[in-house]
Structure formats: structure tokens, C-alpha cells
Design an enzyme around this catalytic site. Structure first.
Site, PDB file in Angstrom:
ATOM      1  N   GLU A  97      -2.967  -4.719  -3.235  1.00  0.00           N
ATOM      2  CA  GLU A  97      -3.450  -5.615  -4.300  1.00  0.00           C
ATOM      3  C   GLU A  97      -3.528  -4.872  -5.627  1.00  0.00           C
ATOM      4  O   GLU A  97      -3.212  -5.415  -6.685  1.00  0.00           O
ATOM      5  CB  GLU A  97      -4.842  -6.157  -3.963  1.00  0.00           C
ATOM      6  CG  GLU A  97      -4.948  -6.906  -2.660  1.00  0.00           C
ATOM      7  CD  GLU A  97      -5.292  -6.002  -1.475  1.00  0.00           C
ATOM      8  OE1 GLU A  97      -4.744  -4.893  -1.352  1.00  0.00           O
ATOM      9  OE2 GLU A  97      -6.108  -6.439  -0.651  1.00  0.00           O
TER      10      GLU A  97
ATOM     11  N   ASN B 180       0.839  -1.204   0.000  1.00  0.00           N
ATOM     12  CA  ASN B 180       0.000   0.000   0.000  1.00  0.00           C
ATOM     13  C   ASN B 180       0.872   1.252   0.000  1.00  0.00           C
ATOM     14  O   ASN B 180       1.973   1.278   0.581  1.00  0.00           O
ATOM     15  CB  ASN B 180      -1.049  -0.012   1.118  1.00  0.00           C
ATOM     16  CG  ASN B 180      -0.490  -0.163   2.518  1.00  0.00           C
ATOM     17  OD1 ASN B 180       0.582  -0.713   2.717  1.00  0.00           O
ATOM     18  ND2 ASN B 180      -1.226   0.331   3.482  1.00  0.00           N
TER      19      ASN B 180
HETATM   20  N1  THU Z   1      -5.370  -1.586   2.302  1.00  0.00           N
HETATM   21  C1  THU Z   1      -4.774  -2.403   1.386  1.00  0.00           C
HETATM   22  O1  THU Z   1      -3.664  -2.137   0.939  1.00  0.00           O
HETATM   23  N2  THU Z   1      -5.444  -3.506   0.993  1.00  0.00           N
HETATM   24  C2  THU Z   1      -6.661  -3.896   1.478  1.00  0.00           C
HETATM   25  O2  THU Z   1      -7.223  -4.876   1.031  1.00  0.00           O
HETATM   26  C3  THU Z   1      -7.298  -3.123   2.543  1.00  0.00           C
HETATM   27  C4  THU Z   1      -6.685  -1.813   2.856  1.00  0.00           C
HETATM   28  C5  THU Z   1      -4.644  -0.408   2.762  1.00  0.00           C
HETATM   29  C6  THU Z   1      -5.211   0.900   2.282  1.00  0.00           C
HETATM   30  C7  THU Z   1      -4.702   1.842   3.351  1.00  0.00           C
HETATM   31  O3  THU Z   1      -3.398   2.260   2.987  1.00  0.00           O
HETATM   32  C8  THU Z   1      -4.615   1.005   4.593  1.00  0.00           C
HETATM   33  O4  THU Z   1      -4.662  -0.338   4.160  1.00  0.00           O
HETATM   34  C9  THU Z   1      -5.718   1.258   5.598  1.00  0.00           C
HETATM   35  O5  THU Z   1      -6.959   1.189   5.001  1.00  0.00           O
END
Ligand code: THU
Length: 125
Positions: free
Chosen positions: A54, A41
Site C-alpha cells: 500500500e 511489498n
Molecule cells: N505487508 C504489506 O505489504 N501490507 C500490509 O498491509 C501488511 C503487511 C507486507 C509487509 C511484509 O513484507 C509482509 O507483508 C509480511 O508482514
């Protein structure tokens, strides 16, 4: 394959950029030919510009011309399972179809088909 993909996702997690949520996520998607693309992320102070792990992983693969996938692994730095958000489920469904989704937490590994996590998807047909 499952352990290899989870290890790649844990590797991706190490370079996550999550100063706002403090929730680091790593993902790794494997193609049918066995090539792995990682994603983490990437948060932005304009929060809506943040990207999920993802989305980064599959975007990297798609932009290299990959079109057929077997599985994605997703891990977070917290102990619980990190289920993909709704928009990532939609994105994965469109471009990867009914792949395996591997999640790992302190309690162990869970394996799903994307169709279990994404019933009645909106799709082009
Ligand atoms: N996040 C992801 O990277 N993948 C997910 O499936 C759920 C949420 C990240 C987005 C954000 O940077 C952090 O987790 C909190 O929501």
C-alpha cells in the site's frame, strides 16, 4: 471499478519481493480521475527497510502529483483477507482520506471505508 482495481492488485502481487516473510501482497490505488497506481511489498534483509504494498502504491501516485483518490484494493497470495497494517492506515488517511478499501480472499470480497478501519485517526487538525 471494484473488479478492475482488484485485478490490478493481483497483477502487482506477481512481482512482490517477499523472500523473508513468504507473504506476497499487491495493492492498487485509483485516483478520482481514474488513474491506477500499483504497489507490491518489497522486503530487505535489513527487515525494517521493507515496504508494504500500500505504501509503495500511494507513494508512486503522490510522487506523480496525484492528490485525490477513490479506493485502494489489497490482495495477498494467501487465501485470507489482508487488512492494511496500522502505519499504512495512517499513511492512507493522511494522503487519501476516507477512501474505499477493497480486500479479496478465498471467501470473497470485503469493502470498507478507511474510517471504519481507522477510527479516531491522528491528523493535522
Ligand atoms: N505487508 C504489506 O505489504 N501490507 C500490509 O498491509 C501488511 C503487511 C507486507 C509487509 C511484509 O513484507 C509482509 O507483508 C509480511 O508482514
Amino acid at each position: 471499478m471494484m473488479q478492475r482495481l482488484l485485478k490490478e492488485a493481483r497483477g502487482a502481487l506477481r512481482v512482490a519481493v517477499a523472500p523473508y516473510s513468504g507473504f506476497r501482497v499487491g495493492a492498487a490505488i485509483i485516483t478520482k480521475r481514474g488513474r491506477v497506481y500499483r504497489g507490491c511489498n518489497l522486503e530487505n534483509p535489513s527487515l525494517m527497510l521493507s515496504m508494504c504494498a500500500e505504501k509503495v502504491a500511494i507513494s508512486k501516485a503522490l510522487s506523480e502529483g496525484e492528490r485525490s483518490f477513490n479506493a485502494i484494493a489489497i490482495v495477498s497470495d494467501k487465501g485470507h483477507l489482508c487488512y492494511p497494517c496500522g502505519s499504512c492506515r495512517q499513511l492512507l488517511w493522511e494522503f487519501a482520506g476516507d477512501i474505499d478499501v477493497l480486500l479479496e480472499g478465498d471467501g470473497g470480497i470485503k469493502r470498507y471505508r478507511l474510517s471504519e478501519l481507522m477510527p479516531y485517526p491522528f491528523k493535522k487538525d
